[in-house]
Design a protein around this motif. Structure first.
Motif, mmCIF file in Angstrom:
data_model
loop_
_atom_site.group_PDB
_atom_site.id
_atom_site.type_symbol
_atom_site.label_atom_id
_atom_site.label_comp_id
_atom_site.label_asym_id
_atom_site.label_seq_id
_atom_site.Cartn_x
_atom_site.Cartn_y
_atom_site.Cartn_z
ATOM 1 N N GLU A 56 52.394 45.191 28.992
ATOM 2 C CA GLU A 56 51.700 45.017 30.460
ATOM 3 C C GLU A 56 50.163 44.354 30.401
ATOM 4 O O GLU A 56 49.401 45.063 29.508
ATOM 5 N N VAL A 57 49.933 43.554 31.254
ATOM 6 C CA VAL A 57 48.596 43.168 31.298
ATOM 7 C C VAL A 57 48.126 42.988 32.930
ATOM 8 O O VAL A 57 49.049 42.738 33.480
ATOM 9 N N PHE A 78 45.109 44.854 20.473
ATOM 10 C CA PHE A 78 46.239 46.268 20.647
ATOM 11 C C PHE A 78 46.552 46.644 19.145
ATOM 12 O O PHE A 78 46.016 45.887 18.102
ATOM 13 N N MET A 79 47.101 47.886 18.970
ATOM 14 C CA MET A 79 47.357 48.248 17.700
ATOM 15 C C MET A 79 48.795 48.627 17.596
ATOM 16 O O MET A 79 49.603 48.818 18.604
ATOM 17 N N ILE A 80 49.436 48.471 16.308
ATOM 18 C CA ILE A 80 50.814 48.849 16.037
ATOM 19 C C ILE A 80 51.024 49.579 14.719
ATOM 20 O O ILE A 80 50.142 49.351 13.744
ATOM 21 N N LYS A 81 51.549 50.682 14.967
ATOM 22 C CA LYS A 81 51.789 51.405 13.712
ATOM 23 C C LYS A 81 53.316 51.120 13.099
ATOM 24 O O LYS A 81 54.205 50.943 13.573
ATOM 25 N N LYS A 82 52.924 50.855 11.845
ATOM 26 C CA LYS A 82 54.107 50.132 10.882
ATOM 27 C C LYS A 82 54.003 50.655 9.579
ATOM 28 O O LYS A 82 52.966 51.574 9.264
ATOM 29 N N ARG A 83 54.758 50.161 8.555
ATOM 30 C CA ARG A 83 54.790 50.597 7.352
ATOM 31 C C ARG A 83 54.465 49.399 6.462
ATOM 32 O O ARG A 83 55.103 48.308 6.705
ATOM 33 N N ILE A 84 53.598 49.509 5.355
ATOM 34 C CA ILE A 84 53.177 48.407 4.575
ATOM 35 C C ILE A 84 53.735 48.676 3.031
ATOM 36 O O ILE A 84 53.522 50.090 2.805
ATOM 37 N N LEU A 85 53.569 47.826 2.267
ATOM 38 C CA LEU A 85 53.833 47.888 0.706
ATOM 39 C C LEU A 85 52.748 48.884 0.333
ATOM 40 O O LEU A 85 51.495 48.516 0.588
ATOM 41 N N CYS A 86 53.047 49.823 -0.546
ATOM 42 C CA CYS A 86 51.827 50.517 -1.232
ATOM 43 C C CYS A 86 50.791 49.773 -1.831
ATOM 44 O O CYS A 86 51.270 48.956 -2.640
ATOM 45 N N ASP A 87 49.714 49.915 -1.423
ATOM 46 C CA ASP A 87 48.368 48.935 -2.208
ATOM 47 C C ASP A 87 48.518 49.218 -3.674
ATOM 48 O O ASP A 87 48.198 48.440 -4.366
ATOM 49 N N THR A 135 45.454 40.767 18.050
ATOM 50 C CA THR A 135 44.942 40.256 19.419
ATOM 51 C C THR A 135 45.931 39.220 19.991
ATOM 52 O O THR A 135 46.450 38.492 19.268
ATOM 53 N N LEU A 136 46.303 39.483 21.123
ATOM 54 C CA LEU A 136 47.094 38.814 21.930
ATOM 55 C C LEU A 136 46.372 37.772 22.489
ATOM 56 O O LEU A 136 45.321 38.200 23.528
#
Length: 368
Positions: free
Chosen positions: A129-130, A143-152, A225-226
């Motif tokens: 919603e905006v 905005f931010m999103i929590k997710k999983r990424i490959l281990c660096d 950024t949206l």
């Protein structure tokens, strides 16, 4: 003097021709390794010649790979920061040979360009919603999103180092075992089962990665950024390709934002390209007319004029003051203003007398 001028021109021409590697990846010079990887991941997919048919895409793809090759290497990055590309050339002994950009892409994604047959991770869909004003004007919303990424550290292998990954001795690296079963004396049946020692992976990790404890992925909060385009339709879906959870066993899925305007009680309302506003006026304005200004969503003033009586619930149409059209921001829909007439709670004796005189006089005149 002429030679000095010529040297200055040549120096600045060479400086202008030099590539700004940070600008190519659209990152700040203080960007972290994770930011560099994230930028390369997005840009390399966008400009890969197998996907992007733009004539300039291949050149951009090569530049992106070169920028990543330098900035992802700590030693090369330090040399570049201090001495620029000339310093890199001196460091490489005057050689300008660089890694094949397609090899860099293949190593980064663990294979060639992702095809339709590659297993993809789940796609996440979020209702976003905006403010209606942002859809009217256009805006960039972080905005931010929590997710999983490959281990660096282990790049998704789950091992402390490459030397800690060994071929499974139980299945010889095939991931399956052959099992013989006796059906009756003298006859056997042979079947395949998943190797119980490596879980079908064909590899055994002797020492787990200390950063992810062998899980291969880590938690990460990604910033995005949206880009809200003026007049964006309700429910419009914006796709962030390949930004879902990462996993070594699949290609990351997409993140989709379904954009809707925030509904504020009593405020502006929207229906496609039309805007609706409810304006409250007093009994005197309803009878005698008025001239007032309405502050629009972007701050400009819309003049509201009524010279005659205004009935409660009357809707005034103002052309060209609605939402901008998504296909053409220079054109707008219409604004509909509904008038709400508020009656006074109490009347003084003087007000009652004046109203009585006005209406009774009119009634008597009509009878005559």
């Amino acid at each position: 003097m002429v030679w000095t001028y010529t040297l200055i021109v040549l120096f600045f021409s060479a400086w202008a021709a030099a590539k700004d590697l940070y600008k190519i990846l659209d990152i700040h010079p203080s960007a972290s390794k994770r930011d560099i990887r994230h930028a390369y991941k997005n840009l390399s997919r966008r400009y890969h010649p197998d996907k992007n048919r733009d004539p300039d895409a291949k050149d951009k793809f090569v530049d992106i790979a070169y920028a990543y090759e330098v900035l992802a290497d700590e030693e090369k990055r330090q040399i570049y920061d201090r001495h620029g590309e000339e310093g890199l050339k001196a460091h490489e002994g005057g050689q300008s040979q660089h890694a094949n950009p397609f090899d860099i892409f293949s190593n980064f994604f663990g294979g060639g360009y992702p095809s339709q047959q590659v297993r993809r991770g789940p796609t996440s869909l979020t209702e976003f919603e905006v403010e209606l004003a942002d859809i009217y004007k256009g805006a960039n919303i972080d905005f931010m999103i929590k997710k999983r990424i490959l281990c660096d550290h282990c790049r998704g292998s789950g091992a402390a180092s490459d030397s800690d990954i060994h071929t499974c001795s139980g299945c010889g690296g095939s991931g399956v075992k052959l099992v013989k079963q006796q059906i009756f004396p003298g006859m056997f049946a042979q079947s395949q089962t998943t190797c119980n020692e490596c879980g079908g992976r064909g590899k055994i990790i002797h020492k787990k990665c200390p950063h992810c404890d062998g899980m291969k992925v880590t938690d990460y909060t990604a910033h995005y950024t949206l880009d809200v385009i003026p007049g964006m339709p309700e429910g419009h879906e914006v796709v962030f390709e390949g930004e879902g959870d990462e996993n070594p066993d699949w290609e990351a899925g997409d993140v989709i934002l379904r954009v809707r305007s925030r509904r504020d009680k009593g405020g502006w309302r929207r229906k496609e390209s039309s805007l609706y506003w409810r304006e409250t006026i007093g009994i005197d304005e309803a009878l005698l007319g008025f001239d007032r200004n309405l502050t629009h969503l972007d701050g400009h003033e819309v003049r509201l004029i009524r010279k005659g009586p205004t009935q409660p619930g009357f809707v005034q149409k103002i052309e060209g003051e609605g939402m901008p059209l998504f296909e053409n921001h220079n054109l707008h829909g219409d604004l509909f203003v509904e008038y709400n007439v508020v009656l006074p709670i109490e009347l003084s004796q003087q007000q009652r007398r004046k109203l009585s005189e006005a209406f009774l006089t009119e009634s008597t005149h009509d009878e005559l």
